[in-house]
Design a protein around this motif. Sequence first.
Motif, PDB file in Angstrom:
ATOM      1  N   HIS B  86      -1.819  -6.906   5.691  1.00 60.00           N
ATOM      2  CA  HIS B  86      -2.121  -8.327   5.656  1.00 60.00           C
ATOM      3  C   HIS B  86      -3.265  -8.540   4.673  1.00 60.00           C
ATOM      4  O   HIS B  86      -4.348  -7.988   4.860  1.00 60.00           O
ATOM      5  CB  HIS B  86      -2.538  -8.744   7.076  1.00 60.00           C
ATOM      6  CG  HIS B  86      -2.597 -10.211   7.289  1.00 60.00           C
ATOM      7  ND1 HIS B  86      -3.732 -10.940   7.069  1.00 60.00           N
ATOM      8  CD2 HIS B  86      -1.657 -11.080   7.714  1.00 60.00           C
ATOM      9  CE1 HIS B  86      -3.485 -12.216   7.356  1.00 60.00           C
ATOM     10  NE2 HIS B  86      -2.242 -12.317   7.742  1.00 60.00           N
ATOM     11  N   ASN B  87      -3.018  -9.287   3.606  1.00 61.27           N
ATOM     12  CA  ASN B  87      -4.061  -9.542   2.596  1.00 61.27           C
ATOM     13  C   ASN B  87      -4.647  -8.266   1.999  1.00 61.27           C
ATOM     14  O   ASN B  87      -5.780  -8.252   1.546  1.00 61.27           O
ATOM     15  CB  ASN B  87      -5.237 -10.327   3.199  1.00 61.27           C
ATOM     16  CG  ASN B  87      -4.890 -11.775   3.435  1.00 61.27           C
ATOM     17  OD1 ASN B  87      -3.879 -12.249   2.934  1.00 61.27           O
ATOM     18  ND2 ASN B  87      -5.716 -12.466   4.190  1.00 61.27           N
ATOM     19  N   GLY B  88      -3.923  -7.173   2.048  1.00 61.06           N
ATOM     20  CA  GLY B  88      -4.481  -5.943   1.479  1.00 61.06           C
ATOM     21  C   GLY B  88      -5.648  -5.385   2.273  1.00 61.06           C
ATOM     22  O   GLY B  88      -6.553  -4.755   1.732  1.00 61.06           O
ATOM     23  N   ALA B  89      -5.636  -5.618   3.601  1.00 63.70           N
ATOM     24  CA  ALA B  89      -6.714  -5.122   4.453  1.00 63.70           C
ATOM     25  C   ALA B  89      -6.844  -3.601   4.382  1.00 63.70           C
ATOM     26  O   ALA B  89      -7.918  -3.043   4.613  1.00 63.70           O
ATOM     27  CB  ALA B  89      -6.485  -5.559   5.904  1.00 63.70           C
TER      28      ALA B  89
END
Lengths: 303, 249
Positions: B86-89
């Motif tokens: 998610h979002n490049g977490a």
Amino acid sequence: MNSIEIRELTKEYGRTRAVDHLTFDVLPGRVTGFLGPNGAGKSTTMRLLLGLDRVTSGTATIGGARFTDFPDPLHRVGALLDAQAAHGGRTARDHLRFLAAANRIPVRRVEEVLEQAGIASAAKRRIKTFSLGMRQRLGIAAALLGDPAVLLLDEPTNGLDPEGIIWIRELMRGLAAEGRTVLVSSHLMSETAALADHLVVLGQGRLLADSSMEEFIEARSTPKVRLRTSDPVRLRAALARDGFEMASADDGRWTVEGIRAEQLGGMAAREGIPVLELSDERASLERAYLDLTADHAQFAATH
Amino acid sequence: MSAALPTVPVLHSEWIKIRSLRGTFGALIAILVATAGIQALAAAAVGQAEAGSMGEDPLLGAFYGINFGQIAAFTFGASALSAEFHNGALRTTLTAVPNRTRFYLSKIALIGGLAFLMGQVTGVLTFVLGQAFMGEYALSLGDPGTLRAVFGSGVYLMLMALFAAGLTAVLRSAAVVLSVLIPFVVMVPFIVGQAAGGVAEFLPDQAGQLVMHLESTGRLGPWSGLGVLALWAAAALAGGWLAVRRRDA
């Protein structure tokens, strides 16, 4: 010990070479500005350094070791690569807590960096409610969590308000003054000029410059002085004899290209011409940078 | 694996991640609520209507609710993994835990451990609660196969969570994984019906549920069936490990 060593670093994405045999060092005790047009390879270099992307060839190390081999990575390197890289469903405090827990950083340190980054009052809010500026502050808080000796910050001033920009400038200068290694990429020339001691400039994945800020500007600007005199006629004649041309500037001052203040001042003294004001005109970082990258800008507009 | 980053702090970090996301933590709780709750409701509503009203196999009928609980198990496993995409977490995670194998194994171990514990509690409660409404048809713990089924149902839920987790590491999206798995486990029993034999009994849910059957008629027994599900889960987890190790984050 805490310097960053990039050696022959190359990264290819398919057939695109994002980073091309790059070699430079980033030394502690100063802020190094990392400049280059969009797509020059700045972010890729940082990602390779952190082991987020796999290198095609070459090495990127910190104090001689690869980042992925550090047993305590957050204590060694603090990184802000992408302020969006956080799960929006977590609170700011939980985001920092899981990072802290992984490196055995005490919980009180989470509160300290929240305070330091100016987002303590938003600690219980979910990250998806944060503005870009607040996300940047959270990213910086995360970078500071382990009190690291090396900081990598990719566009840290993005979305920050003027107070935030001043805050981060002073923060980075302070961190460098403590002997830490600070690498900051930016698109904003005036920002970098106010911040960096040293510059590394990339273009199309290659190294274009690696020098101190002074040298960088000096090497790319022709000398020029700005002066005020009560006898422009004689001064013009004296300069013309040596092949210099005096040009009228605004507000009653004059400029002369290709000469330095000490040279012109000496000449005026010998000739007995009164000079009321005299100073070297420094080119801006922006000017010097644009001159350098004009040929290399992959996506530059024609100008 | 030269990094000497100890595993216990990484497990602690992964635990904070799971409990700090409402969806993931909620799905973990939902394993118990859906399985035992639906079991109790179904048993109360139709359990005593006639013998076999909860299915032909009375033992499998005692775990009817698991058809719903397994969807919560999928969701738990898938969302625990997808949160990293998610979002490049994941990029942020890897700055704290750069050794990807350690990161992945810690996460999988925690998902498995939590799902196992929740699965065991669920197995016991589902059996006890469900049978409380069965009156004269009630089975009791100690009847043939019941302990095996109670324990096995918990393992089944854990393996389903891990199966979904591994697939999510490969496909990087809980939505994609769930939209494949849920129709799969809901539809397949209707399509293959009760036809024993063939490849159908080697499908993850068909094989895994044999551990809750009183008698098995096909080639797989209760434990070998659970073993087949474990192989499915192991294959998905291995694929996920390769994906996490090899891909640029």
